[in-house]
Write an enzyme that holds these catalytic residues in place. Sequence first.
Site, PDB file in Angstrom:
ATOM      1  N   ASN A  91      -0.700   1.369  -7.137  1.00  0.00           N
ATOM      2  CA  ASN A  91       0.022   2.271  -5.887  1.00  0.00           C
ATOM      3  C   ASN A  91       1.834   2.738  -5.449  1.00  0.00           C
ATOM      4  O   ASN A  91       2.365   2.566  -5.554  1.00  0.00           O
ATOM      5  CB  ASN A  91      -0.487   2.144  -3.834  1.00  0.00           C
ATOM      6  CG  ASN A  91      -0.303   3.561  -3.378  1.00  0.00           C
ATOM      7  OD1 ASN A  91      -0.017   4.256  -3.461  1.00  0.00           O
ATOM      8  ND2 ASN A  91      -0.765   2.895  -2.361  1.00  0.00           N
ATOM      9  N   TRP A  92       1.866   4.086  -6.465  1.00  0.00           N
ATOM     10  CA  TRP A  92       3.133   4.099  -7.242  1.00  0.00           C
ATOM     11  C   TRP A  92       3.729   5.564  -5.196  1.00  0.00           C
ATOM     12  O   TRP A  92       5.104   5.179  -5.319  1.00  0.00           O
ATOM     13  CB  TRP A  92       3.355   5.151  -7.943  1.00  0.00           C
ATOM     14  CG  TRP A  92       3.168   4.541  -8.918  1.00  0.00           C
ATOM     15  CD1 TRP A  92       3.001   3.202  -9.521  1.00  0.00           C
ATOM     16  CD2 TRP A  92       3.429   5.431 -10.551  1.00  0.00           C
ATOM     17  NE1 TRP A  92       3.112   3.242 -10.720  1.00  0.00           N
ATOM     18  CE2 TRP A  92       3.782   4.324 -11.076  1.00  0.00           C
ATOM     19  CE3 TRP A  92       4.027   6.767 -10.865  1.00  0.00           C
ATOM     20  CZ2 TRP A  92       3.810   4.579 -12.650  1.00  0.00           C
ATOM     21  CZ3 TRP A  92       4.050   6.841 -11.878  1.00  0.00           C
ATOM     22  CH2 TRP A  92       3.333   5.990 -12.857  1.00  0.00           C
ATOM     23  N   LYS A  93       2.712   5.339  -4.694  1.00  0.00           N
ATOM     24  CA  LYS A  93       3.136   5.947  -3.081  1.00  0.00           C
ATOM     25  C   LYS A  93       4.084   7.306  -3.789  1.00  0.00           C
ATOM     26  O   LYS A  93       3.336   8.305  -4.646  1.00  0.00           O
ATOM     27  CB  LYS A  93       3.571   4.988  -2.527  1.00  0.00           C
ATOM     28  CG  LYS A  93       3.260   3.726  -1.959  1.00  0.00           C
ATOM     29  CD  LYS A  93       3.777   3.136  -0.496  1.00  0.00           C
ATOM     30  CE  LYS A  93       2.970   1.798  -1.164  1.00  0.00           C
ATOM     31  NZ  LYS A  93       3.804   1.004   0.771  1.00  0.00           N
ATOM     32  N   HIS A 145      -5.168   5.197   3.435  1.00  0.00           N
ATOM     33  CA  HIS A 145      -3.807   4.080   3.197  1.00  0.00           C
ATOM     34  C   HIS A 145      -3.623   4.464   4.505  1.00  0.00           C
ATOM     35  O   HIS A 145      -3.748   5.114   5.192  1.00  0.00           O
ATOM     36  CB  HIS A 145      -3.194   3.882   1.920  1.00  0.00           C
ATOM     37  CG  HIS A 145      -1.928   3.394   1.760  1.00  0.00           C
ATOM     38  ND1 HIS A 145      -1.166   3.403   2.580  1.00  0.00           N
ATOM     39  CD2 HIS A 145      -2.099   2.497   1.150  1.00  0.00           C
ATOM     40  CE1 HIS A 145      -0.113   2.306   2.312  1.00  0.00           C
ATOM     41  NE2 HIS A 145      -0.974   1.867   1.518  1.00  0.00           N
ATOM     42  N   GLU A 174      -1.181   4.193   5.407  1.00  0.00           N
ATOM     43  CA  GLU A 174       0.802   4.985   5.696  1.00  0.00           C
ATOM     44  C   GLU A 174      -0.293   6.551   6.019  1.00  0.00           C
ATOM     45  O   GLU A 174       0.647   7.780   6.462  1.00  0.00           O
ATOM     46  CB  GLU A 174       1.491   5.253   4.383  1.00  0.00           C
ATOM     47  CG  GLU A 174       2.430   3.832   4.393  1.00  0.00           C
ATOM     48  CD  GLU A 174       3.096   3.322   2.869  1.00  0.00           C
ATOM     49  OE1 GLU A 174       2.850   4.390   1.729  1.00  0.00           O
ATOM     50  OE2 GLU A 174       2.922   2.195   2.711  1.00  0.00           O
ATOM     51  N   GLU A 196      -5.235  -4.248   3.583  1.00  0.00           N
ATOM     52  CA  GLU A 196      -4.321  -4.378   4.047  1.00  0.00           C
ATOM     53  C   GLU A 196      -3.375  -4.042   5.097  1.00  0.00           C
ATOM     54  O   GLU A 196      -3.208  -3.437   5.815  1.00  0.00           O
ATOM     55  CB  GLU A 196      -3.239  -2.530   2.885  1.00  0.00           C
ATOM     56  CG  GLU A 196      -3.757  -2.423   1.561  1.00  0.00           C
ATOM     57  CD  GLU A 196      -2.866  -1.604   0.823  1.00  0.00           C
ATOM     58  OE1 GLU A 196      -2.562  -2.250  -0.047  1.00  0.00           O
ATOM     59  OE2 GLU A 196      -2.209  -0.414   1.738  1.00  0.00           O
ATOM     60  N   GLY A 254       4.364  -3.207   2.103  1.00  0.00           N
ATOM     61  CA  GLY A 254       5.995  -1.912   2.092  1.00  0.00           C
ATOM     62  C   GLY A 254       6.952  -3.129   2.509  1.00  0.00           C
ATOM     63  O   GLY A 254       7.753  -2.431   3.001  1.00  0.00           O
ATOM     64  N   SER A 292       2.556  -5.866  -0.491  1.00  0.00           N
ATOM     65  CA  SER A 292       3.683  -7.053  -1.007  1.00  0.00           C
ATOM     66  C   SER A 292       2.849  -8.319  -1.973  1.00  0.00           C
ATOM     67  O   SER A 292       3.421  -9.370  -1.811  1.00  0.00           O
ATOM     68  CB  SER A 292       4.215  -7.737   0.360  1.00  0.00           C
ATOM     69  OG  SER A 292       4.975  -6.633   1.143  1.00  0.00           O
ATOM     70  N   GLY A 294       2.172  -2.238  -4.233  1.00  0.00           N
ATOM     71  CA  GLY A 294       2.491  -1.084  -3.743  1.00  0.00           C
ATOM     72  C   GLY A 294       4.051  -1.337  -4.413  1.00  0.00           C
ATOM     73  O   GLY A 294       3.700  -1.145  -6.154  1.00  0.00           O
ATOM     74  N   GLY A 295       4.749  -1.474  -4.036  1.00  0.00           N
ATOM     75  CA  GLY A 295       6.189  -1.331  -4.533  1.00  0.00           C
ATOM     76  C   GLY A 295       6.074  -2.599  -6.311  1.00  0.00           C
ATOM     77  O   GLY A 295       6.931  -2.286  -6.781  1.00  0.00           O
TER      78      GLY A 295
HETATM   79  P1  PGA Z   1       3.475  -3.155  -1.010  1.00  0.00           P
HETATM   80  O1  PGA Z   1       2.709  -1.886  -0.906  1.00  0.00           O
HETATM   81  O2  PGA Z   1       3.046  -3.659  -2.570  1.00  0.00           O
HETATM   82  O3  PGA Z   1       4.432  -2.432  -1.183  1.00  0.00           O
HETATM   83  O4  PGA Z   1       3.389  -3.478   0.071  1.00  0.00           O
HETATM   84  C1  PGA Z   1       0.940  -2.126  -1.104  1.00  0.00           C
HETATM   85  C2  PGA Z   1       0.206  -0.280  -0.081  1.00  0.00           C
HETATM   86  O5  PGA Z   1       0.701  -0.010   0.714  1.00  0.00           O
HETATM   87  O6  PGA Z   1      -0.516  -0.222  -0.752  1.00  0.00           O
END
Ligand code: PGA
Length: 248
Positions: A10-12, A95, A97, A165, A171, A211, A232-233
């Site tokens: 997930n590149w966000k 998601h 966010e 999540e 994140g 994470s 994500g990251g």
């Molecule tokens: P993260 O993000 O791996 O950076 O924690 C995961 C996500 O929110 O999809």
Amino acid sequence: MIRKPFIAGNWKMNMTAESGAKLIKELAPLVANANCDVALCVPAILIPAMTEAAKGTNIAIGAENVHWAESGAYTGEISCAQLKEYGVKYAIIGHSERRQYFGETDEGVNKRTLAALANGITPIVCVGETLAEREGGVTEKVLDKQLADGLKGVEDVAKVVIAYEPVWASGTGRTATDAQAQETIAYIRKKIGQLFCPKCAEKVIIQYGGSMNAGNCKGLMAQPDIDGGLIGGASLKLDFATIVNFDK
Ligand code: PGA
């Protein structure tokens, strides 16, 4: 094994057409022999260029959201038809966010999920509790509502991917322990069994997200109910390939 593991990035709101295409070109040979399904969910504006970059590889391109209407006055939204034009196979829906910063509700998640399914796009439906909810002992109650309302009216739940999540781990660099993630994901599977049927629940791919990285992916993926990751990251770098190859 009845469930094929599925690792999705997930590149966000990260990357550009140039840096994204470069990363995909570097990742492609590293993930070519993966034993799992692989996808990168990217910002909508990058979908055409990333689809092009991923052509001929085993990396599928996904979206980070999708709207329920066929077309119309929904400024800033993207339709299933627009995604399908580029062969998009997956869309992240709900998601944390989106829920936290853009007011998305379980009702909206439900409409988006049904629209994706009707269009042959696999929804990656995100659920998870906040830190206050976990500490308040209401994790299961929160998940019950997200699952019941978000998946209402779904005919074949095996066509849905769930991403668990925990908001406090997404994140933030803070990961759920293997046992915490397993316990909660097993609960989600049990709940899906109650909402649909136990046999159907056994077919649902449930990812862990929050994470997940090159260091902790093996332990998480070794858990019996964890079928994959939403990353994500770590999907913004070559570490993503290490996660995809978690079983090697
Ligand atoms: P993260 O993000 O791996 O950076 O924690 C995961 C996500 O929110 O999809």
